[in-house]
Design an enzyme around this catalytic site. Structure first.
Site, PDB file in Angstrom:
ATOM      1  N   ASP A   5       0.872  -1.180   0.000  1.00 53.44           N
ATOM      2  CA  ASP A   5       0.000   0.000   0.000  1.00 53.44           C
ATOM      3  C   ASP A   5       0.905   1.225   0.000  1.00 53.44           C
ATOM      4  O   ASP A   5       1.152   1.835   1.026  1.00 53.44           O
ATOM      5  CB  ASP A   5      -0.893  -0.037   1.248  1.00 53.44           C
ATOM      6  CG  ASP A   5      -1.995   1.010   1.216  1.00 53.44           C
ATOM      7  OD1 ASP A   5      -2.098   1.730   0.209  1.00 53.44           O
ATOM      8  OD2 ASP A   5      -2.745   1.109   2.204  1.00 53.44           O
ATOM      9  N   ARG A  27       4.875   3.157   2.675  1.00 56.93           N
ATOM     10  CA  ARG A  27       5.451   1.992   3.353  1.00 56.93           C
ATOM     11  C   ARG A  27       6.955   1.911   3.093  1.00 56.93           C
ATOM     12  O   ARG A  27       7.738   1.761   4.010  1.00 56.93           O
ATOM     13  CB  ARG A  27       4.773   0.700   2.878  1.00 56.93           C
ATOM     14  CG  ARG A  27       3.252   0.714   2.953  1.00 56.93           C
ATOM     15  CD  ARG A  27       2.707   0.949   4.340  1.00 56.93           C
ATOM     16  NE  ARG A  27       1.253   0.930   4.346  1.00 56.93           N
ATOM     17  CZ  ARG A  27       0.492   1.738   5.080  1.00 56.93           C
ATOM     18  NH1 ARG A  27       1.049   2.649   5.860  1.00 56.93           N
ATOM     19  NH2 ARG A  27      -0.819   1.652   5.036  1.00 56.93           N
ATOM     20  N   ARG A  86      -5.193  12.208   0.497  1.00 54.85           N
ATOM     21  CA  ARG A  86      -4.942  11.010  -0.315  1.00 54.85           C
ATOM     22  C   ARG A  86      -5.678  11.092  -1.655  1.00 54.85           C
ATOM     23  O   ARG A  86      -5.413  10.296  -2.555  1.00 54.85           O
ATOM     24  CB  ARG A  86      -5.390   9.768   0.446  1.00 54.85           C
ATOM     25  CG  ARG A  86      -4.683   9.577   1.773  1.00 54.85           C
ATOM     26  CD  ARG A  86      -5.356   8.526   2.619  1.00 54.85           C
ATOM     27  NE  ARG A  86      -5.250   7.199   2.017  1.00 54.85           N
ATOM     28  CZ  ARG A  86      -5.976   6.147   2.407  1.00 54.85           C
ATOM     29  NH1 ARG A  86      -6.883   6.278   3.362  1.00 54.85           N
ATOM     30  NH2 ARG A  86      -5.803   4.986   1.821  1.00 54.85           N
ATOM     31  N   LYS A 117      -8.552   2.604  -5.993  1.00 57.22           N
ATOM     32  CA  LYS A 117      -9.417   2.392  -4.841  1.00 57.22           C
ATOM     33  C   LYS A 117     -10.142   3.696  -4.511  1.00 57.22           C
ATOM     34  O   LYS A 117      -9.760   4.761  -5.005  1.00 57.22           O
ATOM     35  CB  LYS A 117      -8.591   1.903  -3.642  1.00 57.22           C
ATOM     36  CG  LYS A 117      -7.490   2.871  -3.217  1.00 57.22           C
ATOM     37  CD  LYS A 117      -6.573   2.258  -2.183  1.00 57.22           C
ATOM     38  CE  LYS A 117      -5.513   3.255  -1.755  1.00 57.22           C
ATOM     39  NZ  LYS A 117      -4.535   2.682  -0.836  1.00 57.22           N
ATOM     40  N   HIS A 118     -11.176   3.663  -3.693  1.00 53.87           N
ATOM     41  CA  HIS A 118     -11.881   2.547  -3.021  1.00 53.87           C
ATOM     42  C   HIS A 118     -13.264   2.496  -3.648  1.00 53.87           C
ATOM     43  O   HIS A 118     -14.130   3.285  -3.274  1.00 53.87           O
ATOM     44  CB  HIS A 118     -12.015   2.800  -1.529  1.00 53.87           C
ATOM     45  CG  HIS A 118     -10.717   3.087  -0.817  1.00 53.87           C
ATOM     46  ND1 HIS A 118     -10.104   4.333  -0.812  1.00 53.87           N
ATOM     47  CD2 HIS A 118      -9.908   2.285  -0.071  1.00 53.87           C
ATOM     48  CE1 HIS A 118      -9.001   4.277  -0.081  1.00 53.87           C
ATOM     49  NE2 HIS A 118      -8.854   3.050   0.381  1.00 53.87           N
ATOM     50  N   HIS A 128     -12.052   2.014   8.763  1.00 51.41           N
ATOM     51  CA  HIS A 128     -11.268   1.198   9.693  1.00 51.41           C
ATOM     52  C   HIS A 128     -12.030   0.997  11.000  1.00 51.41           C
ATOM     53  O   HIS A 128     -11.838   0.003  11.698  1.00 51.41           O
ATOM     54  CB  HIS A 128      -9.922   1.862  10.020  1.00 51.41           C
ATOM     55  CG  HIS A 128      -8.967   1.914   8.876  1.00 51.41           C
ATOM     56  ND1 HIS A 128      -8.952   2.953   7.971  1.00 51.41           N
ATOM     57  CD2 HIS A 128      -7.988   1.064   8.484  1.00 51.41           C
ATOM     58  CE1 HIS A 128      -8.003   2.741   7.075  1.00 51.41           C
ATOM     59  NE2 HIS A 128      -7.399   1.605   7.355  1.00 51.41           N
ATOM     60  N   ASP A 187     -10.662  -4.381   0.319  1.00 51.80           N
ATOM     61  CA  ASP A 187      -9.915  -3.675   1.337  1.00 51.80           C
ATOM     62  C   ASP A 187      -9.705  -4.651   2.497  1.00 51.80           C
ATOM     63  O   ASP A 187     -10.301  -5.731   2.531  1.00 51.80           O
ATOM     64  CB  ASP A 187     -10.690  -2.431   1.798  1.00 51.80           C
ATOM     65  CG  ASP A 187      -9.769  -1.312   2.291  1.00 51.80           C
ATOM     66  OD1 ASP A 187      -8.600  -1.605   2.603  1.00 51.80           O
ATOM     67  OD2 ASP A 187     -10.228  -0.161   2.389  1.00 51.80           O
TER      68      ASP A 187
END
Length: 491
Positions: free
Chosen positions: A74, A82, A144, A174-175, A187, A259
Site C-alpha cells: 500500500d 510503506r 490522499r 481504490k476505493h 477502519h 480492502d
C-alpha cells in the site's frame, strides 16, 4: 469439517485468492510453506521493511517458493507510504499533484515509484486513490485524493496509473465505488454514502471510468454502504455493486481486491471469515488481510472458510475458480516493463515546490522569515491508513536551512501553547487538517490573538479561511512537502 474432508484442489484454489500479511523482515516458515501449497500472494506493511535492499531479498525469498507470487504493498507515495515510512515520502501525495494538475508530471513521478517497487520485487500496488474528496470533513481520505473535482481526479488518476504500470507494476485503483463523500473512517465503522445513483455517476465514478480507460489492472473495493445500489450489503459484499455495476455496467474485467477484511466496517458485523466468503461470492477475486491480523491462523481460517463454503454450497466452486484465474492472469502480466529509463531524482521535490500556495495578509512583510523561528507543530491522531511512526512536520527541514530554529509539539492533551520560547522571534504554527479538529482550531485562534504576526503552515487539507500573517498550504505532509515549505520560509 475435518482437514481430511477438504480436497487438495479446493485448498489450493482457496489459497490462491489470499493476500495475507505477515510479521518480520524475512519470510516466516508458515508463509514459505503456504506458497509451496498454492498461496497466490502476500502484502507488505511497514513492519516488513528495513531498506530497499532488504525488501528485494525478502521478495526473492518468496519467489523461491512461488515464482509468480503477487507481492502487494500500500504505497501511495504521499502521507501513506510503506517503503519510506521511516523518513517520509520523497514524493508529494495525490492532493499536491492535483493542485499542480500536470498529467505529464504525475505520470513521470508514478513511473519512478513503479521502478522503485519493481527493483524491490513488489509487483502490485494498492494505489492510487481514485476517490473524489467531496466531503472536506472526510477523516480517512483527505490529502490522499487528487481533489474534489471529478474531472481533475479522473485525469490525474489515469496519469498516475499509466506511469506506475509502465514500470511493470500493477496499479490498484481504490476505493470503489468511491470513499470521498464520507464522514466515517471504514477502519472503525461502516460508512454510508447518501448520494443517489445519478450523483454517484456524476461525482464518484468518473475517476474509475478513467482508470479503466487507462488500462488499470486491479480495483480495490471499499467497505461502504451505498443504498443507491444496495440497501442490504456494503460494496465489498454486494453482487449488485461488484458484478452488476463494476463488471457489467462499467466493463471492468481485471482483478478485484477487497480492502483489509479485519477493518471494523465489515468484521464487526460479518466476522473475518464470514466477510471473506461473502466477498468472493459477490465477485471479489482476492482477499486482503494483515494490517492487524498477520499470522498463519488467520490465513488458515480464511482458506478453510472458503473451502467449507464451497462444500456446503454457499460458495459456487466455479466462482472460486474464476477468482483464482484472475489472480493467475494478473501474475502473468506483472513485470512487463515498457519504460525502464531513469527518472529525475529531484522530481518529487520539484512537484512539492509547485504545489505550495502562499497567502500573505495585506501589508505584511513577514516572508521570508527575518530570523530563525520558533515552530509549534499541532499533532492530531492520524487515521490507521497512515503509519503513526512516519515523521512529518516543518521543524526539522527548517532547522537545516535556518540554524537556531526551535520546535515544540502541541497535542489535544496539552492545556495551552507555551509562547515564551517565541518571545522576540518569528512564530510559525504548523497544523494538519485544522478545520477537522476543534481543539486545534481553538488553540490556533488563541495563539493568533496573542501573536497576530505568526504564520500558519497547513500540511493537511486546507479548508476554510486562511489565518495568520501568512498562510502556506503544502497539500500534504511528506518529507518533500516539508522541505518545499521550509525553502519558502527561509527564502
Amino acid at each position: 469439517m475435518t482437514v481430511a474432508q477438504r480436497s487438495p484442489e479446493l485448498l489450493r484454489l482457496a489459497d490462491a485468492v489470499l493476500q495475507p500479511g505477515f510479521a518480520g523482515v524475512t519470510a516466516p516458515d508458515w508463509l514459505r510453506r503456504r506458497l509451496d501449497e498454492g498461496l497466490g500472494g502476500a502484502v507488505l506493511f511497514s513492519r516488513n521493511i528495513a531498506s530497499p535492499e532488504q525488501v528485494a531479498e525478502l521478495t526473492a525469498q518468496l519467489r523461491q517458493h512461488r515464482p509468480d507470487v503477487l507481492v502487494a504493498i500500500d504505497e501511495e507515495a504521499g502521507d501513506v507510504t510503506r517503503l519510506e515510512f521511516a523518513t517520509g515520502s520523497t514524493r508529494p501525495g495525490n492532493l499536491a499533484l492535483g493542485v499542480v494538475d500536470d498529467a505529464a508530471l504525475t505520470t513521470e513521478l508514478a513511473r519512478g515509484l513503479g521502478l522503485d517497487l519493481a527493483a524491490a520485487g513488489v509487483n502490485l500496488n494498492y494505489a492510487p486513490s481514485g476517490d473524489v474528496n467531496s466531503n472536506p470533513d472526510n477523516p480517512v481520505i483527505g490529502v490522499r485524493s487528487f481533489g474534489s473535482d471529478p474531472e481533475l481526479v479522473a485525469r490525474q488518476t489515469a496519469a498516475w496509473i499509466r506511469g506506475l504500470q509502465s514500470a511493470g507494476v500493477a496499479a490498484c485503483v481504490k476505493h470503489f465505488p468511491g470513499h470521498g463523500d464520507t464522514g466515517v473512517d471504514s477502519h472503525l465503522a461502516l460508512p454510508e454514502i447518501a448520494a443517489s445513483a445519478e450523483e454517484m455517476a456524476r461525482v464518484a465514478l468518473p475517476p474509475f471510468r478513467a482508470a479503466f480507460d487507462a488500462g488499470v489492472k486491479a480495483v480495490m473495493c471499499g467497505h461502504l454502504m451505498v443504498p443507491a445500489y444496495d440497501t442490504e450489503l456494503p460494496a465489498t459484499l454486494s453482487r449488485r455493486i461488484l458484478v452488476d455495476l463494476l463488471r457489467t455496467e462499467l466493463g471492468f474485467d481485471g482483478l478485484l481486491v477487497t480492502d483489509a477484511l479485519e477493518m471494523k466496517a465489515v468484521s464487526d458485523r460479518w466476522g473475518l471469515t464470514g466477510a471473506a466468503v461473502l466477498a468472493i461470492a459477490a465477485g471479489a477475486d482476492a482477499l486482503c488481510v494483515g494490517g492487524g491480523l498477520c499470522d498463519e491462523d488467520t490465513a488458515t481460517a480464511l482458506r478453510d472458510a472458503l473451502v467449507d463454503a464451497v462444500v456446503s454450497g454457499e460458495l459456487p466452486e466455479e466462482r472460486l475458480r474464476e477468482a483464482a484465474g484472475r489472480v493467475a492472469a494478473l501474475a502473468s502480466w506483472v513485470g512487463t516493463v515498457t519504460d525502464d529509463s531513469a527518472t529525475d531524482p529531484g522530481i518529487g521535490l520539484e512537484a512539492a515546490r509547485r504545489a505550495i500556495r502562499v497567502t500573505v495578509a495585506p501589508g505584511e512583510r513577514s516572508l521570508p522569515l527575518a530570523a530563525a523561528p520558533h515552530v509549534v507543530e499541532f499533532r492530531p491522531q492520524m487515521n490507521q491508513a497512515v503509519d503513526s511512526s512516519t515523521p512529518w512536520g516543518l521543524g526539522a527541514p527548517l532547522a537545516e536551512l535556518m540554524p537556531g530554529t526551535t520546535v515544540a509539539v502541541f497535542t489535544p492533551a496539552d492545556a495551552a501553547v507555551d509562547l515564551a520560547p517565541a518571545a522576540g522571534r518569528p512564530l510559525v504554527l504548523v497544523v494538519r487538517d485544522a478545520h477537522r479538529h476543534p481543539w486545534m482550531s481553538t488553540a490556533l485562534d488563541q495563539v493568533l490573538a496573542a501573536r497576530p504576526d505568526a504564520g500558519v503552515v497547513e500540511m493537511g487539507l486546507p479548508d476554510g479561511p486562511t489565518r495568520g500573517a501568512f498562510h502556506l498550504a503544502t497539500h500534504g505532509a511528506t518529507l518533500v512537502t516539508g522541505q518545499a515549505a521550509a525553502e519558502v520560509l527561509a527564502g
